[in-house]
Enzyme design. Structure first.
Site, mmCIF file in Angstrom:
data_model
loop_
_atom_site.group_PDB
_atom_site.id
_atom_site.type_symbol
_atom_site.label_atom_id
_atom_site.label_comp_id
_atom_site.label_asym_id
_atom_site.label_seq_id
_atom_site.Cartn_x
_atom_site.Cartn_y
_atom_site.Cartn_z
ATOM 1 N N SER A 1 -5.258 -6.045 11.432
ATOM 2 C CA SER A 1 -4.416 -4.895 11.102
ATOM 3 C C SER A 1 -4.859 -3.684 11.918
ATOM 4 O O SER A 1 -6.065 -3.483 12.114
ATOM 5 C CB SER A 1 -4.555 -4.562 9.611
ATOM 6 O OG SER A 1 -4.197 -5.655 8.805
ATOM 7 N N THR B 1 -2.511 -2.519 7.390
ATOM 8 C CA THR B 1 -1.750 -1.349 7.802
ATOM 9 C C THR B 1 -0.686 -1.025 6.758
ATOM 10 O O THR B 1 -0.305 0.140 6.593
ATOM 11 C CB THR B 1 -1.096 -1.581 9.177
ATOM 12 O OG1 THR B 1 -2.095 -2.053 10.087
ATOM 13 C CG2 THR B 1 -0.491 -0.307 9.731
ATOM 14 N N ALA B 2 -0.210 -2.034 6.059
ATOM 15 C CA ALA B 2 0.751 -1.801 4.980
ATOM 16 C C ALA B 2 0.153 -0.843 3.946
ATOM 17 O O ALA B 2 0.818 0.109 3.499
ATOM 18 C CB ALA B 2 1.130 -3.131 4.320
ATOM 19 N N HIS C 1 4.841 -9.930 5.594
ATOM 20 C CA HIS C 1 5.215 -11.268 6.070
ATOM 21 C C HIS C 1 6.616 -11.641 5.567
ATOM 22 O O HIS C 1 7.481 -10.795 5.421
ATOM 23 C CB HIS C 1 4.165 -12.305 5.677
ATOM 24 C CG HIS C 1 2.785 -12.034 6.209
ATOM 25 N ND1 HIS C 1 2.543 -11.570 7.472
ATOM 26 C CD2 HIS C 1 1.561 -12.158 5.610
ATOM 27 C CE1 HIS C 1 1.240 -11.420 7.655
ATOM 28 N NE2 HIS C 1 0.628 -11.764 6.540
#
Length: 281
Positions: A60, A110-111, A148
Site C-alpha cells: 500500500s 491506503t484505503a 478489491h
C-alpha cells in the site's frame, strides 16, 4: 547457469494476477531471471515489507514511507483509481461516519489512510478484507471499508454505499487516487532494479495486449466473481490499464500529495522521502 530467483509477492486477487501472469508464466523474455509468486493479503505484504522479506512486492502507498529505507517504487504496476476506489458501505443508510465502528482491511492500507483524511473521527476495527462484508451484514460494525472485488460485490450483500473514496478524492483534488504500488528492494542494486522495472512494464503491456489469455488466468483469483466474466474483467480493467503501465505526471503528483497530507494530518508518522520512484534515484 542457474537462474536468479526473484520472489514477487502480491495479493491473491485478479488484477495482480493479470499483470504478473506474463512474468510467472514466462510469456516474456525474463533475461535470466526466474519469478516466483508469493500470495498474501495486502496487510501481510505491508508487514513483510517492513522486514525487507521479498525482492519485489505489492504494498500500500500508505505503508511506503515506513519501508522507504529498504525499497523503491517501480514506475509500473500501480493500482490507481481514477474517480473510483475503496468504498464505505453500511447495512442501513447513515448520515455520518463520525463516531462509527468501521471495519477496515488494515491500518497500513491506503484505503484506511484515505478514510482518515475523509473522516478522522471513527473507531477502526481491523478485519481480514474478505470478512468485512459479512461483518457489516451481521451488524458487528456500523460500516465497512471495502477494497478489491468487494467494490463490485457489496450490493450482492444488500449493502448501501456511503462514499466512494476515489470519487471523493477526484472531486476534491482533481487527481486519481493511488492505492497500491509494486516496490523493489534497494539492495538488488541499480542494474537489477532497472531490469526488474523493464520486465514489470513488459509484463503489464503483454497482459493488456493479450487480454483474453491473461484474463483466463486471472479469473482463477477473482474472489466472488469466478463465475461472472463481465464483472471480473471490469474489476481488472479498473486497476490494470494505462496508469498501471505508467503513473503519468498527475498520478505521480497524486502519490506525493497523498503522502504529504497523511504526514500533515499526523496519520503517517514516518518521514516522506523526497524521491520515491526507481527512475528518480
Amino acid at each position: 547457469m542457474e537462474k536468479r530467483v526473484i520472489h514477487v509477492a502480491h495479493s491473491p486477487d485478479s488484477d495482480d494476477a493479470f499483470m504478473f501472469y506474463p512474468l510467472v508464466a514466462q510469456k516474456i523474455d525474463t533475461k535470466g531471471l526466474e519469478f516466483k509468486h508469493i500470495l498474501k493479503d495486502i496487510e501481510s505484504l505491508n508487514r513483510d515489507a517492513k522486514e525487507g522479506k521479498w525482492e519485489v512486492s505489492a504494498v500500500s502507498f500508505h505503508a511506503y514511507p515506513y519501508i522507504a529505507d529498504k525499497y523503491v517504487v517501480l514506475p509500473s504496476g500501480g493500482s490507481v483509481g481514477d474517480g473510483y476506489g475503496p468504498i464505505v458501505v453500511s447495512k442501513e443508510p447513515l448520515d455520518t461516519l463520525k463516531g462509527k465502528r468501521i471495519a477496515i482491511p488494515g491500518k497500513w492500507t491506503t484505503a484506511y489512510l484515505t478514510l482518515k483524511l475523509f473522516e478522522p473521527d471513527f473507531t477502526p476495527v481491523e478485519y481480514y478484507f474478505e470478512d468485512i462484508l459479512p461483518a457489516v451484514v451481521s451488524g458487528e460494525v456500523d460500516a465497512g471499508l471495502v477494497i478489491h472485488e468487494g467494490q463490485l460485490t457489496y450490493k450482492d450483500f444488500g449493502l448501501k454505499k456511503f462514499v466512494d473514496l476515489g470519487e471523493w478524492w477526484k472531486e476534491k483534488y482533481n487527481l486519481p487516487l493511488p492505492l497500491g504500488c509494486n516496490v523493489v528492494r534497494r539492495d538488488l542494486g541499480k542494474e537489477l532494479i532497472d531490469l526488474v522495472a523493464q520486465l514489470m512494464k513488459e509484463s503489464i503491456t503483454y497482459a493488456l495486449t493479450h487480454k483474453e489469455e491473461a484474463m483466463e488466468y486471472a479469473r482463477k483469483f477473482a474472489r466472488g466473481l469466478e463465475q461472472d466474466p463481465e464483472r471480473s474483467e471490469r474489476f481488472v480493467s479498473m486497476y490494470v490499464n494505462e496508469r498501471t503501465v505508467d503513473y503519468g505526471k498527475d498520478g505521480r503528483e497524486a502519490v506525493y500529495l497523498l503522502l504529504r497530507l497523511g504526514k500533515e494530518r499526523g496519520i503517517i508518522k514516518a518521514e516522506i522521502p523526497e524521491k520515491i520512484f526507481s527512475d528518480e534515484i
